[in-house]
Scaffold this active site. Structure first.
Site, short mmCIF file in Angstrom:
data_model
loop_
_atom_site.label_atom_id
_atom_site.label_comp_id
_atom_site.label_asym_id
_atom_site.label_seq_id
_atom_site.Cartn_x
_atom_site.Cartn_y
_atom_site.Cartn_z
N CYS A 103 0.79 -1.23 0.00
CA CYS A 103 0.00 0.00 0.00
C CYS A 103 0.82 1.28 0.00
O CYS A 103 0.78 2.06 -0.94
CB CYS A 103 -0.94 -0.02 1.20
SG CYS A 103 -2.11 1.34 1.21
N HIS A 154 -2.40 8.27 2.84
CA HIS A 154 -1.54 7.27 3.46
C HIS A 154 -0.07 7.71 3.47
O HIS A 154 0.82 6.94 3.09
CB HIS A 154 -1.70 5.91 2.78
CG HIS A 154 -1.71 4.77 3.76
ND1 HIS A 154 -2.09 3.50 3.43
CD2 HIS A 154 -1.38 4.72 5.08
CE1 HIS A 154 -2.01 2.72 4.48
NE2 HIS A 154 -1.57 3.43 5.50
#
Length: 380
Positions: A103, A154
């Site tokens: 990710c 993120h």
């Protein structure tokens, strides 16, 4: 018709009736793109203005959405009418993939245009600051764009805007990393402080249930609404780069009941399981851990989980219509380039370890762990 950017400009004679546009998705100032031209006949004044104006750019990402999960890709169960229309109107890049299917590293690659060796993360470093390199957002701004983001970045620190003028943040919780995000603030304003995870589902496993609050409070609705507001509040004197980053269909699996109901009478496809995964003792340690954690998921339960996952996908697909409709209402649709990027196993340009588990599809099982689906639509 497409020609390499190195094609001599004299061959593209706009005076002869060609409208010439240039684009490069990541680097507006780069020369490594394409010259794109269509024959329109003599330019009208409106076409001449369009030809000289920089196009707006809308980049949409989803988290954990595999490239085969698209009606236009002949998937037997998924309902994606909006993305299907974009695919038919544009180009689907079916063989793109992420070099680091994790990710945070994949997001850093997307935003910096660099490999993990350069940006410093290939293993999911949650507190690693962004590298001191130009970002996609800053590059657009340097080219005269306004740049705004909504949703999941993120990055660390969480309020690092990584070159955007502003970010409306949805970090999927994670206040322990130092920030309360804008989605949590929205829930508080609606009388639900701290209730984002009151459904009890985890963001790293596959237990599911229907969404527990009103529809307007669902993060998918919030993200689409916030991006529509961003577009309406734009500076009209500058072109816009807008980044809409949905957190779903990544767990927690909490679809609206109405979207679960859409799949009530649809047969859900079973996951593909390669023969190699049956040799447990021969698997790498990381895959043994991952597979061992999912041994309780069997048969009909897996199909129910996939139904909930598909429901989250269709919800996003429908909410995209609000954003596209806003572009139309604002008179921007004919001069906006839209790209849709799906992490083949984790929605953006990345895939996480979840993509290697028992729910994975055939494309995910091949080490293509992150086939990225890009939808390009150039309204003309």
């Amino acid at each position: 018709m497409l020609l390499p950017a190195s094609t001599p400009l004299p061959l593209l004679d706009s005076g002869a009736g060609f409208s010439i546009l240039t684009y490069n998705v990541l680097m507006p100032n780069s020369v490594d793109g394409w010259w794109v031209y269509k024959y329109y006949g003599p330019d009208t004044p409106a076409e001449a203005t369009m030809r000289t104006a920089k196009p707006h750019v809308l980049l949409i990402t989803t988290d954990h959405w595999a490239a085969p999960l698209l009606g236009e890709a002949q998937h037997p169960s998924i309902l994606t009418p909006t993305l299907d229309e974009l695919a038919r109107s544009g180009t689907r890049f079916t063989n793109a993939y992420s070099e680091c299917p994790v990710c945070i590293p994949a997001r850093r690659t997307l935003m910096t245009g660099t490999a993990p060796r350069t940006h410093g993360d290939r293993v999911f470093k949650t507190t690693e600051p962004m590298p001191n390199t130009p970002t996609m957002a800053q590059t657009f701004r340097d080219a005269g764009y306004q740049a705004y983001a909504v949703g999941k970045l993120h990055v660390y620190p969480q309020r690092d805007r990584i070159g955007f003028d502003d970010v409306m943040l949805d970090e999927e919780g994670r206040p322990h990393l130092g920030a309360v995000d804008d989605y949590d603030l929205f829930l508080s304003d609606r009388g639900h402080p701290g209730a984002g995870f009151a459904h009890g589902m985890s963001n790293n496993e596959y237990t599911f249930r229907p969404w527990h609050l009103s529809e307007e409070c669902h993060t998918t609705n919030w993200a689409a609404r916030q991006m529509s507001r961003m577009i309406k509040r734009r500076d009209p004197s500058k072109p816009g780069f807008w980044f809409l980053s949905f957190r779903h269909p990544h767990p927690p699996l909490v679809p609206l009941q109405s979207y679960l109901d859409l799949y009530r009478d649809i047969d859900i496809d079973a996951p593909h399981r390669g023969d190699w995964s049956n040799s447990f003792d021969e698997l790498p340690y990381a895959l043994k851990v991952n597979q061992g954690a999912k041994t309780h998921l069997k048969g009909d339960e897996i199909l129910r989980i996939r139904r909930a996952f598909y429901a989250l996908c269709t919800h996003i697909d429908h909410q995209l219509r609000l954003v596209i409709g806003t572009l139309r209402e604002e008179g921007l649709l004919d001069n906006t380039a839209m790209q849709k990027a799906m992490e083949a196993l984790s929605g953006k340009l990345h895939a996480s370890e979840v993509h290697k588990d028992r729910l994975a599809t055939r494309a995910q099982r091949k080490r293509f762990l992150t086939r990225v689906l890009l939808e390009w639509r150039r309204a003309s």
